[in-house]
Design a protein around this motif. Structure first.
Motif, PDB file in Angstrom:
ATOM      1  N   GLY A  77     -45.610 -30.024 -18.740  1.00 48.30           N
ATOM      2  CA  GLY A  77     -44.400 -30.261 -19.509  1.00 48.30           C
ATOM      3  C   GLY A  77     -43.825 -31.635 -19.246  1.00 48.30           C
ATOM      4  O   GLY A  77     -43.369 -32.324 -20.169  1.00 48.30           O
ATOM      5  N   ARG A  78     -43.844 -32.055 -18.000  1.00 51.95           N
ATOM      6  CA  ARG A  78     -43.343 -33.387 -17.666  1.00 51.95           C
ATOM      7  C   ARG A  78     -44.231 -34.470 -18.288  1.00 51.95           C
ATOM      8  O   ARG A  78     -43.724 -35.498 -18.755  1.00 51.95           O
ATOM      9  N   ARG A 101     -42.329 -26.349 -19.903  1.00 49.92           N
ATOM     10  CA  ARG A 101     -41.503 -26.171 -18.707  1.00 49.92           C
ATOM     11  C   ARG A 101     -40.854 -24.791 -18.684  1.00 49.92           C
ATOM     12  O   ARG A 101     -40.698 -24.186 -17.619  1.00 49.92           O
ATOM     13  N   ARG A 102     -40.476 -24.280 -19.854  1.00 49.13           N
ATOM     14  CA  ARG A 102     -39.940 -22.920 -19.906  1.00 49.13           C
ATOM     15  C   ARG A 102     -41.001 -21.906 -19.482  1.00 49.13           C
ATOM     16  O   ARG A 102     -40.720 -20.985 -18.709  1.00 49.13           O
ATOM     17  N   THR A 116     -45.431 -26.597 -15.557  1.00 48.99           N
ATOM     18  CA  THR A 116     -44.300 -27.497 -15.329  1.00 48.99           C
ATOM     19  C   THR A 116     -44.752 -28.947 -15.300  1.00 48.99           C
ATOM     20  O   THR A 116     -44.117 -29.823 -15.910  1.00 48.99           O
TER      21      THR A 116
END
Length: 208
Positions: free
Chosen positions: A199-200, A156-157, A196
């Motif tokens: 990441g989730r 996510r970063r 993103t």
């Protein structure tokens, strides 16, 4: 990792880190089995580093990323879906490699984009405003975190970084080659959205 402060040795086309990774990479993968190979090799590398108690193993992975030692793996991962482990690691690898080779360009784009999407600056972890060394350090930390800490947060970063840079690239299109910059912005935004989403999935335990 690169020349900015690391004393670790640099490797070119090194021996594989783990036997399980080496076993997953034939000389010329059959397209029918490349998907399984991509998933198996990504999981083997991630698990091998994560469960290693030796910090030199982690540093070696970072050094490999800087010196194109992961090129064969990245090529194997490049065709995997975005929300799969190999697909996510490939996008992270590409973004990290670009940041190391084009730090000044990334800084320029990031600074332009951070004014457009300021809410993502905190997630990205960059200093404000970042310089080239900060970009290198932060991208190293993100890559290190993917292998040794919270994979979901690391992805996510990275997604936040790509999204900010995408907005910056679009903003700079008025100053540079508009058509070229617009295409770059679209690709970077897609990468940011993919990272993103991955990441989730990682946080939900569904990134395979």
């Amino acid at each position: 990792m690169s020349s900015h402060g690391s004393s670790a040795p640099r490797f070119r086309r090194p021996a594989p880190l783990f036997a399980s990774v080496a076993d997953s990479i034939p000389g010329d993968p059959d397209p029918a089995t490349s998907s399984d190979l991509a998933h198996d090799s990504a999981r083997a590398l991630l698990d091998g580093v994560f469960h290693s108690a030796d910090p030199e193993v982690v540093q070696r992975v970072l050094t490999l990323a800087a010196d194109d030692g992961l090129t064969d793996l990245a090529a194997l991962w490049s065709g995997a879906p975005a929300t799969s482990l190999p697909g996510a690691l490939w996008r992270l690898y590409v973004l990290h490699t670009w940041s190391q080779l084009n730090g000044e360009d990334m800084v320029r784009r990031y600074r332009a984009g951070s004014r457009t999407v300021p809410g993502l600056r905190y997630l990205s972890g960059f200093a404000e405003p970042p310089d080239v060394e900060q970009v290198h350090r932060t991208m190293d930390q993100i890559l290190r975190g993917a292998f040794t800490g919270d994979l979901g947060l690391a992805l996510r970063r990275a997604g936040a970084v790509a999204t900010i840079v995408a907005h910056g690239t679009a903003h700079l299109a008025d100053e540079d080659d508009e058509a070229h910059r617009t295409r770059q912005a679209e690709r970077l935004l897609s990468t940011g959205e993919d990272l993103t989403a991955a990441g989730r999935h990682a946080e939900a335990g569904t990134l395979d």
